[in-house]
Design a protein around this motif. Sequence first.
Motif, PDB file in Angstrom:
ATOM      1  N   ASN A 136       0.832  -1.199   0.000  1.00  0.00           N
ATOM      2  CA  ASN A 136       0.000   0.000   0.000  1.00  0.00           C
ATOM      3  C   ASN A 136       0.864   1.244   0.000  1.00  0.00           C
ATOM      4  OD1 ASN A 136       0.516   0.756   2.928  1.00  0.00           O
ATOM      5  ND2 ASN A 136      -0.404  -1.272   3.210  1.00  0.00           N
ATOM      6  N   ILE A 137       0.196   2.364  -0.242  1.00  0.00           N
ATOM      7  CA  ILE A 137       0.876   3.662  -0.272  1.00  0.00           C
ATOM      8  C   ILE A 137       0.377   4.486   0.909  1.00  0.00           C
ATOM      9  CG2 ILE A 137       1.299   5.765  -1.606  1.00  0.00           C
ATOM     10  CD1 ILE A 137       0.547   4.148  -4.119  1.00  0.00           C
ATOM     11  N   PRO A 138       1.212   4.801   1.913  1.00  0.00           N
ATOM     12  CA  PRO A 138       0.784   5.655   3.029  1.00  0.00           C
ATOM     13  C   PRO A 138       0.480   7.070   2.529  1.00  0.00           C
ATOM     14  CG  PRO A 138       2.835   4.488   3.523  1.00  0.00           C
ATOM     15  CD  PRO A 138       2.595   4.332   2.053  1.00  0.00           C
ATOM     16  N   LEU A 139      -0.628   7.629   3.006  1.00  0.00           N
ATOM     17  CA  LEU A 139      -1.026   8.976   2.588  1.00  0.00           C
ATOM     18  C   LEU A 139      -0.871  10.003   3.694  1.00  0.00           C
ATOM     19  CD1 LEU A 139      -4.248   8.106   0.522  1.00  0.00           C
ATOM     20  CD2 LEU A 139      -1.924   8.485  -0.322  1.00  0.00           C
ATOM     21  N   MET A 140      -1.307   9.642   4.900  1.00  0.00           N
ATOM     22  CA  MET A 140      -1.169  10.562   6.033  1.00  0.00           C
ATOM     23  C   MET A 140      -1.213   9.758   7.328  1.00  0.00           C
ATOM     24  SD  MET A 140      -4.951  12.372   6.255  1.00  0.00           S
ATOM     25  CE  MET A 140      -4.950  12.965   4.574  1.00  0.00           C
ATOM     26  N   GLU A 141      -0.737  10.358   8.401  1.00  0.00           N
ATOM     27  CA  GLU A 141      -0.716   9.686   9.696  1.00  0.00           C
ATOM     28  C   GLU A 141      -1.218  10.635  10.764  1.00  0.00           C
ATOM     29  OE1 GLU A 141       2.420   7.298  12.643  1.00  0.00           O
ATOM     30  OE2 GLU A 141       2.965   7.797  10.576  1.00  0.00           O
ATOM     31  N   LEU A 153      -3.983  -2.511  -4.809  1.00  0.00           N
ATOM     32  CA  LEU A 153      -5.164  -3.112  -5.430  1.00  0.00           C
ATOM     33  C   LEU A 153      -6.305  -2.108  -5.502  1.00  0.00           C
ATOM     34  CD1 LEU A 153      -6.571  -5.500  -6.669  1.00  0.00           C
ATOM     35  CD2 LEU A 153      -7.102  -6.339  -4.369  1.00  0.00           C
ATOM     36  N   GLN A 154      -6.506  -1.320  -4.444  1.00  0.00           N
ATOM     37  CA  GLN A 154      -7.538  -0.286  -4.485  1.00  0.00           C
ATOM     38  C   GLN A 154      -7.246   0.725  -5.578  1.00  0.00           C
ATOM     39  OE1 GLN A 154      -7.291   0.952  -0.321  1.00  0.00           O
ATOM     40  NE2 GLN A 154      -9.377   0.218   0.021  1.00  0.00           N
ATOM     41  N   LEU A 155      -5.985   1.082  -5.711  1.00  0.00           N
ATOM     42  CA  LEU A 155      -5.593   2.024  -6.756  1.00  0.00           C
ATOM     43  C   LEU A 155      -5.864   1.436  -8.140  1.00  0.00           C
ATOM     44  CD1 LEU A 155      -4.315   4.837  -7.012  1.00  0.00           C
ATOM     45  CD2 LEU A 155      -2.086   3.729  -7.161  1.00  0.00           C
ATOM     46  N   ILE A 156      -5.557   0.143  -8.321  1.00  0.00           N
ATOM     47  CA  ILE A 156      -5.826  -0.518  -9.600  1.00  0.00           C
ATOM     48  C   ILE A 156      -7.319  -0.508  -9.901  1.00  0.00           C
ATOM     49  CG2 ILE A 156      -5.815  -2.758 -10.763  1.00  0.00           C
ATOM     50  CD1 ILE A 156      -3.141  -3.315  -9.349  1.00  0.00           C
TER      51      ILE A 156
END
Length: 305
Positions: A136-141, A153-156
């Motif tokens: 996955n790709i971390p976006l924010m924390e 997979l969600q991005l795909i």
Amino acid sequence: MEYFVQQLINGLTLGAIYALIAIGYTMVYGIIGMINFAHGEIYMIGAFLAVIAFTGLGIIGLTWVPAAIIVVLLIAMFFTAAYGWTVERIAYRPLRGSHRLAPLISAIGMSIFLQNYVQIAQGAKIKPLPPVVQGNIPLMESASGFTVSISYLQLIIILLTVGLMLGFTYLIQRTSLGRSQRACEQDLKMASLLGVDVDRTISLTFVMGAALAAVAGVMITMYYGVIDFFIGFLAGVKAFTAAVLGGIGSLPGAMLGGLLIGLIEAFWSAYFSVEYKDVATFVILVVVLIFRPTGLLGRPEVEKV
């Protein structure tokens, strides 16, 4: 805020899958004015084909993930398109000129037949699929340590859905097949008199809707990792609800309705009781239809005289 963003991503992913299935419902209704109740089972067959195809590719040693996904999508789309064509030929074409209730009953019968056919052929047990795409790709924390991320997979799923929507919109608006479909939507008899091959156009519409349902089936199998012969019923009902919510017969309405259903389910499951997420979806549908009987983007039907 971070939890809200994470649920937004999850809802958009689920909504994209519902939108792909809903397009099949809305296209068939837009052209022949009938609901293809076997469409959910076409989606289910696409999911089973994904499991079979991934297993077969693993046996022959094709393990490069991008190539494997493309091959599985092509296989699933080809075979489900054949099923969609068969449903139109058997359940709809012979009854097209009869009372509208006859093809409706025929479609329900075809749905039951396909469901039991897959149950006999593949068994009633749940079919698992090992994870195909990971990471996955971390976006924010957040300050508490909660990390918002979007999986590959969600991005795909989201990018593939957007690409298919754009391509499909171009096909409807700019190609000869799209013009034939729009002509049949306006008036089947007049389109036939003007030289449009109505039978071919309707068959291709079923084929295209089935192919999109196959993509949804492959994506949902990769997303959840388990399927059974009954998944088509519930997904079909929700996709049909999405088509009605957005405006049955409207392509943008099917897209909007699918995304809304996905978001409603995701946020309701996150902030309220998950057992009632389906109830919330149908309550919102009823409220929308009370104030907009044709759906959010639907147009009132004009009776031709």
